[in-house]
Design a protein around this motif. Structure first.
Motif, short mmCIF file in Angstrom:
data_model
loop_
_atom_site.label_atom_id
_atom_site.label_comp_id
_atom_site.label_asym_id
_atom_site.label_seq_id
_atom_site.Cartn_x
_atom_site.Cartn_y
_atom_site.Cartn_z
N ALA A 9 0.87 -1.18 0.00
CA ALA A 9 0.00 0.00 0.00
C ALA A 9 0.90 1.23 0.00
CB ALA A 9 -0.91 0.01 1.22
N VAL A 10 0.70 2.12 -1.00
CA VAL A 10 1.60 3.27 -1.14
C VAL A 10 0.92 4.62 -0.94
CG1 VAL A 10 3.25 2.04 -2.59
CG2 VAL A 10 1.35 3.27 -3.66
N CYS A 11 -0.42 4.66 -1.12
CA CYS A 11 -1.15 5.91 -0.94
C CYS A 11 -2.64 5.59 -0.94
CB CYS A 11 -0.81 6.92 -2.04
SG CYS A 11 -1.31 6.43 -3.71
N THR A 12 -3.46 6.63 -0.81
CA THR A 12 -4.90 6.45 -0.91
C THR A 12 -5.40 7.17 -2.15
OG1 THR A 12 -5.48 8.45 0.31
CG2 THR A 12 -5.12 6.43 1.62
N GLU A 19 -4.94 13.26 -13.99
CA GLU A 19 -4.10 13.58 -15.14
C GLU A 19 -2.67 13.92 -14.74
OE1 GLU A 19 -5.44 12.82 -17.91
OE2 GLU A 19 -7.51 12.80 -17.22
N SER A 20 -2.21 13.38 -13.61
CA SER A 20 -0.89 13.72 -13.10
C SER A 20 -0.31 12.54 -12.33
CB SER A 20 -1.02 14.95 -12.19
OG SER A 20 0.25 15.42 -11.82
N GLY A 21 0.90 12.75 -11.80
CA GLY A 21 1.57 11.73 -11.01
C GLY A 21 1.93 12.22 -9.63
N ILE A 22 2.14 11.26 -8.74
CA ILE A 22 2.68 11.56 -7.42
C ILE A 22 3.85 10.60 -7.17
CG2 ILE A 22 0.49 12.40 -6.48
CD1 ILE A 22 0.36 9.71 -4.88
N VAL A 31 8.83 5.42 -6.70
CA VAL A 31 7.93 5.06 -7.79
C VAL A 31 7.00 6.23 -8.06
CG1 VAL A 31 6.07 3.48 -8.49
CG2 VAL A 31 8.04 2.59 -7.26
N ALA A 32 6.67 6.45 -9.33
CA ALA A 32 5.71 7.47 -9.74
C ALA A 32 4.37 6.78 -10.04
CB ALA A 32 6.21 8.20 -10.98
N VAL A 33 3.32 7.22 -9.36
CA VAL A 33 1.98 6.68 -9.57
C VAL A 33 1.15 7.72 -10.31
CG1 VAL A 33 -0.12 5.82 -8.45
CG2 VAL A 33 2.12 5.29 -7.46
N PHE A 34 0.55 7.31 -11.42
CA PHE A 34 -0.21 8.23 -12.27
C PHE A 34 -1.68 7.85 -12.26
CE2 PHE A 34 4.09 8.33 -13.77
CZ PHE A 34 4.31 9.67 -13.99
N TYR A 35 -2.53 8.88 -12.24
CA TYR A 35 -3.97 8.69 -12.24
C TYR A 35 -4.56 9.39 -13.47
CZ TYR A 35 -8.85 9.18 -10.70
OH TYR A 35 -10.21 9.16 -10.61
N LEU A 36 -5.04 8.59 -14.41
CA LEU A 36 -5.66 9.10 -15.63
C LEU A 36 -7.12 8.66 -15.62
CD1 LEU A 36 -2.87 8.19 -18.22
CD2 LEU A 36 -3.08 10.24 -16.80
N PRO A 37 -8.01 9.47 -14.99
CA PRO A 37 -9.40 9.04 -14.79
C PRO A 37 -10.19 8.80 -16.07
CG PRO A 37 -9.13 11.35 -14.20
CD PRO A 37 -7.76 10.81 -14.47
N HIS A 38 -9.75 9.35 -17.20
CA HIS A 38 -10.48 9.17 -18.46
C HIS A 38 -9.86 8.07 -19.31
CE1 HIS A 38 -12.74 12.65 -17.35
NE2 HIS A 38 -11.63 13.37 -17.26
N HIS A 39 -9.09 7.19 -18.68
CA HIS A 39 -8.40 6.11 -19.38
C HIS A 39 -8.66 4.82 -18.62
CE1 HIS A 39 -5.08 3.71 -20.91
NE2 HIS A 39 -5.04 4.54 -21.92
N LEU A 40 -8.74 3.70 -19.33
CA LEU A 40 -8.84 2.39 -18.69
C LEU A 40 -7.64 1.55 -19.07
CD1 LEU A 40 -12.61 1.52 -19.01
CD2 LEU A 40 -11.36 2.18 -16.97
N PRO A 41 -6.86 1.06 -18.12
CA PRO A 41 -6.99 1.32 -16.69
C PRO A 41 -6.66 2.77 -16.37
CG PRO A 41 -4.93 0.19 -17.09
CD PRO A 41 -5.66 0.27 -18.42
N ALA A 42 -7.05 3.23 -15.20
CA ALA A 42 -6.84 4.62 -14.80
C ALA A 42 -5.57 4.81 -13.98
CB ALA A 42 -8.05 5.14 -14.02
N LEU A 43 -5.01 3.73 -13.43
CA LEU A 43 -3.82 3.83 -12.58
C LEU A 43 -2.63 3.16 -13.24
CD1 LEU A 43 -5.38 2.98 -9.10
CD2 LEU A 43 -4.64 5.22 -9.91
N ARG A 107 -7.26 2.28 -0.92
CA ARG A 107 -5.80 2.18 -0.95
C ARG A 107 -5.30 1.80 -2.34
NH1 ARG A 107 -5.90 -1.37 4.15
NH2 ARG A 107 -6.01 0.20 5.78
N VAL A 108 -4.21 2.44 -2.74
CA VAL A 108 -3.53 2.08 -3.98
C VAL A 108 -2.37 1.17 -3.60
CG1 VAL A 108 -2.22 2.94 -5.96
CG2 VAL A 108 -4.18 4.25 -5.08
N ARG A 109 -2.33 0.00 -4.22
CA ARG A 109 -1.26 -0.97 -3.94
C ARG A 109 -0.44 -1.23 -5.20
NH1 ARG A 109 -1.73 -3.59 0.91
NH2 ARG A 109 -3.73 -3.35 1.97
#
Length: 122
Positions: A9-12, A19-22, A31-43, A107-109
């Protein structure tokens, strides 16, 4: 020394920026985790380290799409890395590590390699 993988588990979900990374820290390193809500998969998750500069900056890159491939552009030298595979779009001989991602409740794992060798505190 042997290695196995662990779903860490790395974040929530609330930590993610659309449309960005953390950047997150794992047992395998940054590690860079990206969230693209308009894309499948989104993470997506790739190494945070830019292989051309050695700097930990990829989470700060600009996300986009090249020929249908979700990518991030390094903020330093502007190479594009596939968020699916980690391959550099400008030089396919260069790649960053990519990590499987899953959403577990809020949680994002990430599935990261973990060393079985234990280090003792001095």
């Amino acid at each position: 020394m042997t290695a196995h993988s662990n779903w860490e588990a790395v974040c929530t979900v609330d930590d993610l920026v659309p449309e960005s990374g953390i950047a997150v820290w794992t047992e395998a390193g940054p590690v860079a985790v990206f969230y693209l809500p308009h894309h499948l998969p989104a993470l997506f998750a790739i190494s945070h380290t830019d292989p051309f500069s050695g700097a930990n900056v990829l989470a700060r890159g600009i996300t986009g799409d090249l020929k249908g491939e979700p990518v991030v552009a390094s903020p330093l030298y502007k190479q594009h890395f596939s968020l699916r595979t980690g391959i550099c779009m400008e030089d396919e001989s260069v790649r960053v590590k990519s990590y499987p991602v899953l959403l577990d409740g809020d949680r994002v794992r990430l599935k990261v390699p973990v060393s079985q060798r234990r280090f003792s505190a001095a």
